[in-house]
Design a protein around this motif. Structure first.
Motif, PDB file in Angstrom:
ATOM      1  N   LEU A 106       0.836  -1.199   0.000  1.00  0.00           N
ATOM      2  CA  LEU A 106       0.000   0.000   0.000  1.00  0.00           C
ATOM      3  C   LEU A 106       0.874   1.254   0.000  1.00  0.00           C
ATOM      4  O   LEU A 106       0.622   2.182  -0.770  1.00  0.00           O
ATOM      5  N   GLU A 107       1.883   1.273   0.848  1.00  0.00           N
ATOM      6  CA  GLU A 107       2.776   2.438   0.902  1.00  0.00           C
ATOM      7  C   GLU A 107       3.452   2.671  -0.446  1.00  0.00           C
ATOM      8  O   GLU A 107       3.566   3.811  -0.901  1.00  0.00           O
ATOM      9  N   GLU A 108       3.887   1.613  -1.092  1.00  0.00           N
ATOM     10  CA  GLU A 108       4.538   1.752  -2.400  1.00  0.00           C
ATOM     11  C   GLU A 108       3.550   2.243  -3.456  1.00  0.00           C
ATOM     12  O   GLU A 108       3.862   3.111  -4.268  1.00  0.00           O
ATOM     13  N   ALA A 109       2.344   1.692  -3.448  1.00  0.00           N
ATOM     14  CA  ALA A 109       1.332   2.104  -4.427  1.00  0.00           C
ATOM     15  C   ALA A 109       0.973   3.575  -4.240  1.00  0.00           C
ATOM     16  O   ALA A 109       0.872   4.326  -5.217  1.00  0.00           O
ATOM     17  N   MET A 110       0.786   3.989  -3.000  1.00  0.00           N
ATOM     18  CA  MET A 110       0.448   5.389  -2.732  1.00  0.00           C
ATOM     19  C   MET A 110       1.625   6.305  -3.080  1.00  0.00           C
ATOM     20  O   MET A 110       1.434   7.381  -3.647  1.00  0.00           O
ATOM     21  N   ARG A 111       2.824   5.884  -2.743  1.00  0.00           N
ATOM     22  CA  ARG A 111       4.007   6.683  -3.044  1.00  0.00           C
ATOM     23  C   ARG A 111       4.154   6.897  -4.542  1.00  0.00           C
ATOM     24  O   ARG A 111       4.369   8.016  -5.013  1.00  0.00           O
ATOM     25  N   ALA A 112       3.977   5.840  -5.319  1.00  0.00           N
ATOM     26  CA  ALA A 112       4.123   5.938  -6.769  1.00  0.00           C
ATOM     27  C   ALA A 112       3.052   6.841  -7.374  1.00  0.00           C
ATOM     28  O   ALA A 112       3.347   7.686  -8.229  1.00  0.00           O
ATOM     29  N   ARG A 113       1.821   6.696  -6.920  1.00  0.00           N
ATOM     30  CA  ARG A 113       0.734   7.523  -7.457  1.00  0.00           C
ATOM     31  C   ARG A 113       0.895   8.989  -7.046  1.00  0.00           C
ATOM     32  O   ARG A 113       0.708   9.897  -7.845  1.00  0.00           O
ATOM     33  N   ALA A 114       1.263   9.205  -5.772  1.00  0.00           N
ATOM     34  CA  ALA A 114       1.456  10.577  -5.291  1.00  0.00           C
ATOM     35  C   ALA A 114       2.633  11.240  -6.000  1.00  0.00           C
ATOM     36  O   ALA A 114       2.565  12.435  -6.336  1.00  0.00           O
ATOM     37  N   ALA A 115       3.684  10.486  -6.252  1.00  0.00           N
ATOM     38  CA  ALA A 115       4.846  11.051  -6.946  1.00  0.00           C
ATOM     39  C   ALA A 115       4.463  11.500  -8.356  1.00  0.00           C
ATOM     40  O   ALA A 115       4.921  12.554  -8.823  1.00  0.00           O
ATOM     41  N   LEU A 116       3.629  10.736  -9.019  1.00  0.00           N
ATOM     42  CA  LEU A 116       3.178  11.112 -10.358  1.00  0.00           C
ATOM     43  C   LEU A 116       2.362  12.399 -10.313  1.00  0.00           C
ATOM     44  O   LEU A 116       2.581  13.322 -11.109  1.00  0.00           O
ATOM     45  N   VAL A 117       1.441  12.496  -9.362  1.00  0.00           N
ATOM     46  CA  VAL A 117       0.630  13.713  -9.220  1.00  0.00           C
ATOM     47  C   VAL A 117       1.523  14.888  -8.832  1.00  0.00           C
ATOM     48  O   VAL A 117       1.372  15.997  -9.361  1.00  0.00           O
ATOM     49  N   ASP A 118       2.468  14.652  -7.932  1.00  0.00           N
ATOM     50  CA  ASP A 118       3.390  15.724  -7.539  1.00  0.00           C
ATOM     51  C   ASP A 118       4.194  16.228  -8.740  1.00  0.00           C
ATOM     52  O   ASP A 118       4.369  17.441  -8.902  1.00  0.00           O
ATOM     53  N   ARG A 119       4.654  15.313  -9.583  1.00  0.00           N
ATOM     54  CA  ARG A 119       5.405  15.735 -10.788  1.00  0.00           C
ATOM     55  C   ARG A 119       4.499  16.502 -11.745  1.00  0.00           C
ATOM     56  O   ARG A 119       4.915  17.498 -12.346  1.00  0.00           O
ATOM     57  N   ALA A 120       3.268  16.045 -11.883  1.00  0.00           N
ATOM     58  CA  ALA A 120       2.335  16.690 -12.812  1.00  0.00           C
ATOM     59  C   ALA A 120       1.965  18.100 -12.358  1.00  0.00           C
ATOM     60  O   ALA A 120       1.697  18.972 -13.197  1.00  0.00           O
ATOM     61  N   THR A 121       1.948  18.336 -11.066  1.00  0.00           N
ATOM     62  CA  THR A 121       1.548  19.647 -10.545  1.00  0.00           C
ATOM     63  C   THR A 121       2.730  20.465 -10.035  1.00  0.00           C
ATOM     64  O   THR A 121       2.534  21.522  -9.438  1.00  0.00           O
ATOM     65  N   ALA A 122       3.945  20.006 -10.307  1.00  0.00           N
ATOM     66  CA  ALA A 122       5.146  20.691  -9.799  1.00  0.00           C
ATOM     67  C   ALA A 122       5.226  22.142 -10.264  1.00  0.00           C
ATOM     68  O   ALA A 122       5.707  23.002  -9.530  1.00  0.00           O
ATOM     69  N   GLY A 123       4.750  22.427 -11.460  1.00  0.00           N
ATOM     70  CA  GLY A 123       4.804  23.788 -11.989  1.00  0.00           C
ATOM     71  C   GLY A 123       3.645  24.663 -11.539  1.00  0.00           C
ATOM     72  O   GLY A 123       3.569  25.832 -11.912  1.00  0.00           O
ATOM     73  N   TRP A 124       2.752  24.110 -10.769  1.00  0.00           N
ATOM     74  CA  TRP A 124       1.601  24.859 -10.284  1.00  0.00           C
ATOM     75  C   TRP A 124       1.982  25.633  -9.025  1.00  0.00           C
ATOM     76  O   TRP A 124       2.871  25.220  -8.271  1.00  0.00           O
ATOM     77  N   SER A 125       1.278  26.701  -8.772  1.00  0.00           N
ATOM     78  CA  SER A 125       1.518  27.446  -7.540  1.00  0.00           C
ATOM     79  C   SER A 125       0.981  26.643  -6.355  1.00  0.00           C
ATOM     80  O   SER A 125       0.112  25.777  -6.511  1.00  0.00           O
ATOM     81  N   VAL A 126       1.489  26.942  -5.182  1.00  0.00           N
ATOM     82  CA  VAL A 126       0.994  26.302  -3.969  1.00  0.00           C
ATOM     83  C   VAL A 126      -0.500  26.566  -3.820  1.00  0.00           C
ATOM     84  O   VAL A 126      -1.269  25.668  -3.446  1.00  0.00           O
ATOM     85  N   GLN A 127      -0.927  27.777  -4.141  1.00  0.00           N
ATOM     86  CA  GLN A 127      -2.342  28.128  -4.029  1.00  0.00           C
ATOM     87  C   GLN A 127      -3.194  27.279  -4.970  1.00  0.00           C
ATOM     88  O   GLN A 127      -4.282  26.826  -4.588  1.00  0.00           O
ATOM     89  N   ASP A 128      -2.720  27.052  -6.192  1.00  0.00           N
ATOM     90  CA  ASP A 128      -3.475  26.220  -7.136  1.00  0.00           C
ATOM     91  C   ASP A 128      -3.582  24.782  -6.642  1.00  0.00           C
ATOM     92  O   ASP A 128      -4.642  24.156  -6.727  1.00  0.00           O
ATOM     93  N   ARG A 129      -2.480  24.235  -6.129  1.00  0.00           N
ATOM     94  CA  ARG A 129      -2.513  22.859  -5.608  1.00  0.00           C
ATOM     95  C   ARG A 129      -3.451  22.763  -4.412  1.00  0.00           C
ATOM     96  O   ARG A 129      -4.237  21.818  -4.302  1.00  0.00           O
ATOM     97  N   ASP A 130      -3.375  23.747  -3.515  1.00  0.00           N
ATOM     98  CA  ASP A 130      -4.268  23.757  -2.351  1.00  0.00           C
ATOM     99  C   ASP A 130      -5.723  23.884  -2.781  1.00  0.00           C
ATOM    100  O   ASP A 130      -6.606  23.210  -2.247  1.00  0.00           O
ATOM    101  N   GLN A 131      -5.970  24.739  -3.757  1.00  0.00           N
ATOM    102  CA  GLN A 131      -7.342  24.946  -4.233  1.00  0.00           C
ATOM    103  C   GLN A 131      -7.898  23.676  -4.880  1.00  0.00           C
ATOM    104  O   GLN A 131      -9.054  23.313  -4.659  1.00  0.00           O
ATOM    105  N   LEU A 132      -7.081  22.992  -5.672  1.00  0.00           N
ATOM    106  CA  LEU A 132      -7.524  21.747  -6.289  1.00  0.00           C
ATOM    107  C   LEU A 132      -7.875  20.724  -5.210  1.00  0.00           C
ATOM    108  O   LEU A 132      -8.923  20.070  -5.286  1.00  0.00           O
TER     109      LEU A 132
END
Length: 152
Positions: A106-132
Motif C-alpha cells: 500500500l505504501e509503495e502504491a500510494m508513493r508511486a501515485r502521489a509522486a506522479l501527481v506531484d510531478r504533474a503539478t510541480a509547476g503549479w503554484s501552492v495556491q493552485d494545488r491547495d485549491q484543487l
C-alpha cells in the motif's frame, strides 16, 4: 441518409466526469510500480485507516455491497495483504487488518501515485494545488451528501 447533428453542449457534470475518468486512466497507465489496481489500493487504504474493522463496516465505508467487498477482500487475503482476526464483540464475525506485506505494498502504491501527481503539478503554484485539493474534497463530500439523500 441521416444528417449529422450538432454535438450537445457538455454540462459541468459531464466535463468533470470526463476529466476524472481521464485522470484515472492516466494514473493507471503510468504507474507500473505496483500490482495493485485502484480499487484494491482504496480497500487497503480504508483498512489501514480504520483497522481492525468488520467486512460490513468496510463495505459501508467504501459504499459498496458486502458481496463485492467480500470478493475483493478474499483476493487481497490470497495475496497476503489482509488478514482476519476474531471479533471480541461477536465470535461469529472477524475483523480485517493489513499484514506487514499489505502495508508495504500500500505504501509503495500510494508513493508511486502521489509522486506522479506531484510531478504533474510541480509547476503549479501552492495556491493552485491547495485549491484543487479543497475543491476535490468538497466535490467528494457533496457527492456523499447527494448519494445519501437519494438512497432514502
Amino acid at each position: 441518409m441521416p444528417t449529422p447533428s450538432a454535438p450537445l453542449a457538455a454540462t459541468t457534470g459531464q466535463q468533470l466526469l470526463l476529466a476524472l475518468m481521464t485522470i484515472g486512466r492516466r494514473l493507471r497507465s503510468r504507474v507500473g510500480a505496483s500490482d495493485l489496481d485502484p480499487s484494491s489500493v482504496f480497500v487497503l487504504h480504508h483498512v489501514a485507516e480504520k483497522a481492525p474493522l468488520r467486512l460490513s463496516e468496510l463495505a459501508r465505508c467504501i459504499r459498496l455491497d458486502s458481496s463485492t467487498v467480500s470478493r475483493q477482500v478474499k483476493n487481497l487475503e490470497d495475496l497476503g495483504y489482509l488478514e482476519r482476526s476474531g471479533d471480541p464483540d461477536d465470535r461469529r464475525a472477524s475483523r480485517l487488518r493489513l499484514t506487514d506485506q499489505g502495508r508495504a505494498v500500500l505504501e509503495e502504491a500510494m508513493r508511486a501515485r502521489a509522486a506522479l501527481v506531484d510531478r504533474a503539478t510541480a509547476g503549479w503554484s501552492v495556491q493552485d494545488r491547495d485549491q484543487l485539493t479543497k475543491l476535490m474534497t468538497r466535490l467528494t463530500e457533496s457527492l456523499d451528501r447527494v448519494a445519501g439523500t437519494e438512497t432514502r
